[in-house]
Design a protein around this motif. Structure first.
Motif, short mmCIF file in Angstrom:
data_model
loop_
_atom_site.label_atom_id
_atom_site.label_comp_id
_atom_site.label_asym_id
_atom_site.label_seq_id
_atom_site.Cartn_x
_atom_site.Cartn_y
_atom_site.Cartn_z
N ALA A 146 0.89 -1.29 0.14
CA ALA A 146 -0.08 0.04 -0.06
C ALA A 146 0.90 1.26 0.22
CB ALA A 146 -1.11 0.10 1.40
N LEU A 147 0.15 2.56 0.08
CA LEU A 147 1.12 3.67 0.19
C LEU A 147 1.80 3.93 1.28
CD1 LEU A 147 -1.68 6.24 -1.36
CD2 LEU A 147 0.16 5.23 -2.66
N ASN A 148 1.37 3.30 2.27
CA ASN A 148 2.17 3.27 3.67
C ASN A 148 3.54 2.35 3.50
OD1 ASN A 148 1.05 0.98 4.10
ND2 ASN A 148 -0.01 1.77 5.73
N GLY A 149 3.63 1.61 2.54
CA GLY A 149 4.77 0.85 2.36
C GLY A 149 4.52 -0.80 3.03
N GLN A 150 3.40 -0.88 3.44
CA GLN A 150 2.80 -2.18 4.17
C GLN A 150 2.51 -3.04 3.09
OE1 GLN A 150 3.37 -3.07 7.54
NE2 GLN A 150 4.56 -1.31 7.31
N PRO A 151 2.48 -4.26 3.13
CA PRO A 151 2.00 -5.30 2.07
C PRO A 151 0.53 -5.26 2.02
CG PRO A 151 3.41 -6.51 4.11
CD PRO A 151 3.47 -5.06 4.35
N PHE A 152 -0.03 -5.55 1.01
CA PHE A 152 -1.42 -5.50 0.99
C PHE A 152 -2.00 -6.57 1.92
CE2 PHE A 152 -1.29 -3.52 -3.50
CZ PHE A 152 -2.03 -2.26 -3.07
N ASP A 153 -1.42 -7.74 2.00
CA ASP A 153 -1.89 -8.87 2.99
C ASP A 153 -0.74 -9.58 3.42
OD1 ASP A 153 -4.18 -10.75 3.69
OD2 ASP A 153 -2.92 -11.91 2.43
N GLU A 154 -0.88 -10.24 4.60
CA GLU A 154 0.06 -10.70 5.30
C GLU A 154 -0.50 -11.85 6.28
OE1 GLU A 154 3.00 -8.32 7.64
OE2 GLU A 154 1.22 -6.77 7.75
N SER A 155 0.38 -12.91 6.51
CA SER A 155 -0.18 -13.73 7.46
C SER A 155 0.77 -14.52 8.30
CB SER A 155 -1.44 -15.07 6.77
OG SER A 155 -0.36 -15.71 5.60
N GLU A 156 0.31 -15.31 9.29
CA GLU A 156 1.37 -15.84 10.08
C GLU A 156 0.33 -17.21 10.59
OE1 GLU A 156 3.59 -15.08 14.41
OE2 GLU A 156 3.68 -13.68 12.88
N TYR A 157 1.36 -18.21 10.63
CA TYR A 157 0.76 -19.59 11.21
C TYR A 157 2.01 -20.41 11.52
CZ TYR A 157 1.32 -20.96 6.20
OH TYR A 157 1.86 -21.35 4.83
N SER A 158 1.56 -21.43 12.25
CA SER A 158 2.63 -22.30 12.64
C SER A 158 1.97 -23.79 12.73
CB SER A 158 2.85 -21.96 14.10
OG SER A 158 1.98 -22.24 15.15
N ALA A 159 3.03 -24.63 12.86
CA ALA A 159 2.82 -26.12 13.04
C ALA A 159 3.79 -26.84 13.82
CB ALA A 159 2.66 -26.96 11.59
N ASP A 160 2.94 -28.00 14.14
CA ASP A 160 4.02 -28.62 15.35
C ASP A 160 5.17 -29.70 14.72
OD1 ASP A 160 4.27 -31.51 17.31
OD2 ASP A 160 4.40 -29.61 18.45
N TYR A 161 5.96 -30.04 15.31
CA TYR A 161 7.24 -30.94 14.52
C TYR A 161 6.75 -32.37 14.48
CZ TYR A 161 10.66 -27.19 14.80
OH TYR A 161 11.40 -26.01 14.67
N SER A 162 5.74 -32.68 15.11
CA SER A 162 5.09 -34.03 15.05
C SER A 162 4.53 -34.37 13.70
CB SER A 162 4.36 -34.39 16.20
OG SER A 162 3.15 -33.57 15.98
N ILE A 163 4.16 -33.36 13.10
CA ILE A 163 3.37 -33.73 11.59
C ILE A 163 4.36 -34.32 10.76
CG2 ILE A 163 1.48 -32.14 12.16
CD1 ILE A 163 2.97 -30.29 10.30
N ASN A 164 3.75 -35.23 9.68
CA ASN A 164 4.89 -35.66 8.83
C ASN A 164 4.67 -35.05 7.33
OD1 ASN A 164 2.83 -36.94 7.38
ND2 ASN A 164 2.70 -38.48 8.80
N ARG A 165 5.60 -35.35 6.31
CA ARG A 165 5.62 -34.83 5.18
C ARG A 165 4.13 -34.99 4.26
NH1 ARG A 165 11.61 -35.68 2.36
NH2 ARG A 165 12.82 -34.98 4.26
N ASP A 166 3.26 -35.79 4.77
CA ASP A 166 2.42 -36.02 4.10
C ASP A 166 1.08 -35.24 4.51
OD1 ASP A 166 3.58 -37.65 2.23
OD2 ASP A 166 3.23 -39.65 3.64
N ASN A 167 1.28 -34.65 5.57
CA ASN A 167 0.32 -33.75 6.31
C ASN A 167 -0.10 -32.49 5.30
OD1 ASN A 167 -0.55 -31.33 8.29
ND2 ASN A 167 -0.93 -33.11 9.28
N SER A 168 -1.13 -32.08 5.58
CA SER A 168 -1.75 -30.92 4.68
C SER A 168 -0.69 -29.64 4.69
CB SER A 168 -2.94 -30.63 5.02
OG SER A 168 -3.25 -30.23 6.34
N PHE A 169 -0.13 -29.64 6.00
CA PHE A 169 0.89 -28.57 6.35
C PHE A 169 1.88 -28.56 5.27
CE2 PHE A 169 4.59 -26.96 8.18
CZ PHE A 169 4.58 -25.53 8.31
N TRP A 170 2.64 -29.53 5.13
CA TRP A 170 3.76 -29.93 4.52
C TRP A 170 3.23 -29.91 2.82
CZ3 TRP A 170 8.45 -28.16 5.37
CH2 TRP A 170 8.91 -28.06 6.78
N ARG A 171 2.19 -30.44 2.43
CA ARG A 171 1.52 -30.55 1.11
C ARG A 171 1.63 -29.01 0.71
NH1 ARG A 171 -1.81 -34.69 2.81
NH2 ARG A 171 -3.77 -33.09 2.58
#
Length: 275
Positions: A146-171
């Motif tokens: 935007a004009l103030n230099g901030q991104p139009f959209d931003e997001s932040e999320y996390s996941a636990d290490y116990s999930i494997n590569r086939d989980n939706s997070f890694w997919r």
């Protein structure tokens, strides 16, 4: 003067020169493993035999010599460390340990953050994956601002290490990171979530440490599996030690989690070989 890589030590004790020597050796191993993987696969597809002599022709004698000489390399390459005891070891009959090489390289370079970009036009976004002690943290934002230099959209999320590569997070991350970056991030995260220590004699599992959220689960060769809550400062040190398969560091936190470990040889043993 003795070779510093022949000492039983942690990664943080290595000099920059030691790290570079290890990285050079890992580059060599990666090249040999790649040739072995292709050659063994070719032979298997056509019903031919695959032998130790074929692997020696590609350079495995040097690999096993280094495994015998350098405890730190044995620790970084858990799935083949026991083969150094055999007179005719064969790597290609099992899954070639390319992920172990990859994780070792990341640990030596102290890499814990991975970045990429995806999307098009105004919707193009950057993505940053950080492997923190308590969780896998992901931050995304648009390149357009935007004009103030901030991104139009931003997001932040996390996941636990116990999930494997086939989980939706890694997919989902597979669509946002290039293939090599995704492979690096997921391989290191897997080691930080669960550390499997093989028996130094036979390669079977000796003991396993898993850290899911705040709970550590330990399964050793003698005692029954146990779980307990961990404090934040413990988790930070434990994640690092698990990633490096550093039993000396884990023993310094709590000896009960290392019952199959012999400090003199820096080796773990299964129930059959613990005596």
């Amino acid at each position: 003067m003795s070779d510093p890589l022949a000492r039983i030590c942690s990664l943080n004790e290595l000099s920059s020169e030691d790290r570079q020597r290890l990285l050079s050796e890992l580059d060599y191993m990666a090249q040999v493993f790649s040739v072995i993987d292709r050659g063994a696969g070719f032979c298997e597809d056509r019903g031919f035999g695959w032998t130790a002599e074929m692997e020696r022709a590609e350079g495995t004698d040097r690999i096993f010599a280094r495994l015998r000489e350098w405890p730190i390399l044995r620790r970084l390459m858990p799935r083949i460390r026991h083969l150094r005891h055999e007179t005719s070891p064969v790597i290609g009959t099992n899954s070639t340990p390319m992920d172990d090489v990859l994780v070792a390289q990341l640990l030596l370079r102290n890499t814990r953050s991975f970045s990429g970009r995806y999307g098009e036009g105004w919707g193009e976004r950057s993505v940053q994956v950080s492997l923190e002690p308590d969780a896998i943290q992901v931050n995304e934002e648009t390149f357009a601002t935007a004009l103030n230099g901030q991104p139009f959209d931003e997001s932040e999320y996390s996941a636990d290490y116990s999930i494997n590569r086939d989980n939706s997070f890694w997919r989902g991350l597979r669509e946002k990171l290039d293939a090599e970056t995704w492979r690096q991030a997921s391989a290191l995260a897997g080691r930080m979530g669960q550390a499997i220590f093989p028996c130094d004699q036979c390669g079977q599992v000796s003991q396993t440490l898993s850290l899911a959220g705040t709970v550590l689960i330990y399964d050793g060769p003698v005692s029954a599996p146990a779980s307990l809550e961990t404090a934040p400062e413990i988790r930070s040190a434990l994640r690092q030690a698990m990633a490096e398969l550093d039993m000396l560091a884990i023993r310094a936190i709590d000896p009960k989690w290392t019952e199959g470990y012999n400090a003199a040889s820096d080796a773990s043993y299964c129930q059959k070989h613990i005596q």
